[in-house]
Design an enzyme around this catalytic site. Structure first.
Site, PDB file in Angstrom:
ATOM      1  N   HIS A 202      -1.353  10.088  -0.664  1.00  0.00           N
ATOM      2  CA  HIS A 202      -0.810   9.691   0.642  1.00  0.00           C
ATOM      3  C   HIS A 202       0.695   9.516   0.657  1.00  0.00           C
ATOM      4  O   HIS A 202       1.288   9.346   1.719  1.00  0.00           O
ATOM      5  CB  HIS A 202      -1.426   8.363   1.095  1.00  0.00           C
ATOM      6  CG  HIS A 202      -0.887   7.183   0.355  1.00  0.00           C
ATOM      7  ND1 HIS A 202      -1.402   6.757  -0.843  1.00  0.00           N
ATOM      8  CD2 HIS A 202       0.135   6.343   0.630  1.00  0.00           C
ATOM      9  CE1 HIS A 202      -0.724   5.713  -1.260  1.00  0.00           C
ATOM     10  NE2 HIS A 202       0.219   5.431  -0.395  1.00  0.00           N
TER      11      HIS A 202
HETATM   12  C1  UD1 Z   1       2.390   2.907   3.955  1.00  0.00           C
HETATM   13  C2  UD1 Z   1       3.518   2.453   3.049  1.00  0.00           C
HETATM   14  C3  UD1 Z   1       3.258   2.917   1.640  1.00  0.00           C
HETATM   15  C4  UD1 Z   1       1.890   2.492   1.162  1.00  0.00           C
HETATM   16  C5  UD1 Z   1       0.836   2.924   2.152  1.00  0.00           C
HETATM   17  C6  UD1 Z   1      -0.468   2.320   1.737  1.00  0.00           C
HETATM   18  C7  UD1 Z   1       5.682   2.302   4.219  1.00  0.00           C
HETATM   19  C8  UD1 Z   1       7.022   2.880   4.331  1.00  0.00           C
HETATM   20  N1  UD1 Z   1       4.798   2.995   3.477  1.00  0.00           N
HETATM   21  O1  UD1 Z   1       2.412   4.330   3.963  1.00  0.00           O
HETATM   22  O2  UD1 Z   1       4.222   2.336   0.768  1.00  0.00           O
HETATM   23  O3  UD1 Z   1       1.638   3.081  -0.077  1.00  0.00           O
HETATM   24  O4  UD1 Z   1       1.170   2.436   3.466  1.00  0.00           O
HETATM   25  O5  UD1 Z   1      -1.555   2.955   2.247  1.00  0.00           O
HETATM   26  O6  UD1 Z   1       5.410   1.253   4.754  1.00  0.00           O
HETATM   27  N2  UD1 Z   1      -2.246   6.282  10.057  1.00  0.00           N
HETATM   28  C9  UD1 Z   1      -3.408   6.323  10.778  1.00  0.00           C
HETATM   29  N3  UD1 Z   1      -4.185   5.197  10.780  1.00  0.00           N
HETATM   30  C10 UD1 Z   1      -3.868   4.066  10.114  1.00  0.00           C
HETATM   31  C11 UD1 Z   1      -2.663   4.052   9.396  1.00  0.00           C
HETATM   32  C12 UD1 Z   1      -1.860   5.170   9.376  1.00  0.00           C
HETATM   33  O7  UD1 Z   1      -3.750   7.323  11.412  1.00  0.00           O
HETATM   34  O8  UD1 Z   1      -4.628   3.081  10.162  1.00  0.00           O
HETATM   35  C13 UD1 Z   1      -1.381   7.500  10.063  1.00  0.00           C
HETATM   36  C14 UD1 Z   1      -0.451   7.538  11.277  1.00  0.00           C
HETATM   37  O9  UD1 Z   1      -0.289   8.876  11.653  1.00  0.00           O
HETATM   38  C15 UD1 Z   1       0.832   7.006  10.691  1.00  0.00           C
HETATM   39  C16 UD1 Z   1       0.798   7.600   9.301  1.00  0.00           C
HETATM   40  O10 UD1 Z   1      -0.572   7.519   8.913  1.00  0.00           O
HETATM   41  O11 UD1 Z   1       1.964   7.395  11.413  1.00  0.00           O
HETATM   42  C17 UD1 Z   1       1.663   6.878   8.295  1.00  0.00           C
HETATM   43  O12 UD1 Z   1       1.371   5.490   8.303  1.00  0.00           O
HETATM   44  P1  UD1 Z   1       2.461   4.448   7.756  1.00  0.00           P
HETATM   45  O13 UD1 Z   1       1.855   3.098   7.773  1.00  0.00           O
HETATM   46  O14 UD1 Z   1       3.750   4.630   8.431  1.00  0.00           O
HETATM   47  O15 UD1 Z   1       2.695   4.936   6.281  1.00  0.00           O
HETATM   48  P2  UD1 Z   1       1.674   5.135   5.082  1.00  0.00           P
HETATM   49  O16 UD1 Z   1       1.721   6.538   4.644  1.00  0.00           O
HETATM   50  O17 UD1 Z   1       0.359   4.562   5.417  1.00  0.00           O
HETATM   51  N1  UDP Z   2      -7.954   1.690  -1.669  1.00  0.00           N
HETATM   52  C1  UDP Z   2      -9.105   1.419  -0.940  1.00  0.00           C
HETATM   53  N2  UDP Z   2      -9.717   2.457  -0.299  1.00  0.00           N
HETATM   54  C2  UDP Z   2      -9.257   3.730  -0.348  1.00  0.00           C
HETATM   55  C3  UDP Z   2      -8.075   3.982  -1.090  1.00  0.00           C
HETATM   56  C4  UDP Z   2      -7.439   2.943  -1.723  1.00  0.00           C
HETATM   57  O1  UDP Z   2      -9.560   0.286  -0.890  1.00  0.00           O
HETATM   58  O2  UDP Z   2      -9.859   4.621   0.266  1.00  0.00           O
HETATM   59  C5  UDP Z   2      -7.294   0.571  -2.355  1.00  0.00           C
HETATM   60  C6  UDP Z   2      -7.008   0.809  -3.813  1.00  0.00           C
HETATM   61  O3  UDP Z   2      -8.138   0.522  -4.597  1.00  0.00           O
HETATM   62  C7  UDP Z   2      -5.861  -0.154  -4.046  1.00  0.00           C
HETATM   63  C8  UDP Z   2      -5.103  -0.086  -2.755  1.00  0.00           C
HETATM   64  O4  UDP Z   2      -6.013   0.409  -1.783  1.00  0.00           O
HETATM   65  O5  UDP Z   2      -6.330  -1.469  -4.226  1.00  0.00           O
HETATM   66  C9  UDP Z   2      -3.949   0.848  -2.911  1.00  0.00           C
HETATM   67  O6  UDP Z   2      -3.400   1.110  -1.689  1.00  0.00           O
HETATM   68  P1  UDP Z   2      -2.642   2.452  -1.337  1.00  0.00           P
HETATM   69  O7  UDP Z   2      -2.929   3.479  -2.346  1.00  0.00           O
HETATM   70  O8  UDP Z   2      -2.963   2.742   0.070  1.00  0.00           O
HETATM   71  O9  UDP Z   2      -1.122   1.976  -1.389  1.00  0.00           O
HETATM   72  P2  UDP Z   2      -0.081   1.823  -2.572  1.00  0.00           P
HETATM   73  O10 UDP Z   2      -0.689   0.973  -3.630  1.00  0.00           O
HETATM   74  O11 UDP Z   2       0.269   3.191  -3.046  1.00  0.00           O
HETATM   75  O12 UDP Z   2       1.088   1.185  -1.905  1.00  0.00           O
END
Ligand code: UD1
Ligand code: UDP
Length: 353
Positions: A202
């Protein structure tokens, strides 16, 4: 002591679940109010964690999500300031390095409310990552910096952040695994292969670059020729894969799963392939080798102990690291992330401050 905890993204729900459980203990002297920024909003990216992990219902959900970094951070900042002015907490607690982290820290610091940062001191030294900006700025406006590792403590020292405000408490994600692993459960309604590698994908630097995304997918396909790959897919990646023309044959794509399902998968997989920060450490907790599809990692001790191999976004590196099997000989014996009592240490430090 009144605390506002600001969370909004999936990994923060898991970290806060561990700490909040301790803050809620009788005699803690803490009244915690959770503010959910709304950064993650799909039921399987948010609600499932509150329900399964018994996280208290947020005091407020700001409904800010789905925008650009500037939009998200700016809207959160404004709405968080209003919440903080209403509640007037003694501390604001923030986690990790997301846009919600920075907005929470900045809103509090500008109101002169002390900020405590959990998972402080991580650095990739790659300023192109939004997370790097978020974590550097958050650390520099925080009054208490809770670091997970010695490397993180040293990183802060190199930036002049030293003294009693830096407290190495270990990693709250280890607390979470120890507490929740007995409740692990199989994902429902999915057919899983008997042997598999567990993958997630992601990170913006991978998903927003079509070449890197295609390379990682190709690498996963190469692995899946001998070991099926199960990929619970983040919604941002799903949208991008659907918009492009990627050959996903052989990859078992499933919806994002809850944490209890995730630790079930971690317990049973043979290998982890990920660009997630949290998952790299969880692989270690479950003694599973990890191929990290990034060019650098904040969790350098995993690489040093031979349990994590940086394979970048290069299909050949991914395939050759898998085939080379160097990943089968790492050292999983060291308590790299503390002893599972980080949340207690955080509570003690907050009470003492
Ligand atoms: C964010 C964090 C990242 C973290 C990740 C965990 C920032 C800059 N990044 O990235 O560090 O590793 O969360 O998962 O804060 N979206 C959906 N549904 C949701 C959430 C997101 O559709 O419930 C889609 C939307 O199109 C959104 C995109 O994902 O614009 C990105 O979401 P965003 O929260 O901005 O960044 P992440 O990639 O989730
Ligand atoms: N995780 C989860 N379900 C998923 C993918 C990840 O519960 O489908 C959990 C994972 O086990 C870990 C946390 O989410 O505890 C990590 O989050 P993510 O990878 O979204 O973010 P990051 O750690 O890279 O910021």
């Amino acid at each position: 002591m009144k605390i506002i905890t600001v969370i909004g993204a999936r990994p923060q729900f898991i970290k806060a679940a561990a700490v909040s459980r301790v803050l809620r203990q009788a005699n803690s002297g803490v009244q915690e109010m959770i503010v959910h920024t709304g950064q993650h909003y799909d039921p399987n990216m948010s609600d499932v964690f509150f329900t399964e992990l018994d996280i208290p219902t947020p005091h407020a959900n700001l409904g800010v999500g789905g925008g650009t970094h500037g939009q998200n951070t700016g809207r959160m900042l404004e709405a968080l300031e209003a919440e903080m002015l209403k509640v007037r907490p003694d501390w604001v607690l923030v986690y990790g390095d997301t846009d919600s982290t920075l907005a929470g820290a900045l809103a509090a610091a500008k109101l002169h409310i002390p900020v405590a940062h959990v998972e402080s001191g991580l650095r990739s030294y790659n300023r192109r990552m939004p997370e790097e900006i978020n974590r550097v700025l958050t650390d520099h406006v925080s009054e208490l910096l809770f670091t997970p590792t010695e490397t993180a403590t040293d990183n802060l020292g190199a930036e002049g952040l030293t003294g009693s405000k830096v407290i190495q408490v270990g990693d709250v994600m280890y607390d979470a695994v120890l507490h929740y692993r007995q409740s692990a459960k199989a994902p429902r309604d999915v057919n899983l292969p008997p042997r598999f590698a567990l993958s997630t994908l992601h990170r913006a630097e991978n998903t927003d670059d079509p070449y890197r995304l295609a390379q990682i997918i190709e690498g996963l396909r190469a692995i899946s020729a001998s070991l099926p790959v199960v990929l619970p897919l983040h919604p941002r990646t799903r949208k991008l894969l659907q918009a492009g023309s990627f050959d996903l044959t052989g990859i078992h794509i499933i919806d994002p799963v809850g944490y209890l399902e995730m630790i079930w998968l971690l317990d049973r997989c043979e290998l982890v392939v990920t660009d997630s920060g949290g998952l790299q450490k969880e692989a270690y907790f479950f003694k599973k080798p990890c191929l990290t599809t990034r060019d650098e990692t904040e969790w350098v001790e995993l690489v040093q102990h031979g349990v994590n191999i940086l394979v970048g976004a290069n299909s050949e590196h991914i395939a050759s690291a898998f085939e080379g099997q160097a990943w089968q000989s790492g050292d999983f014996t060291k308590p790299l992330y503390g002893h599972g009592d980080s949340s207690e240490k955080i509570l003690a430090a907050l009470k003492q401050a």
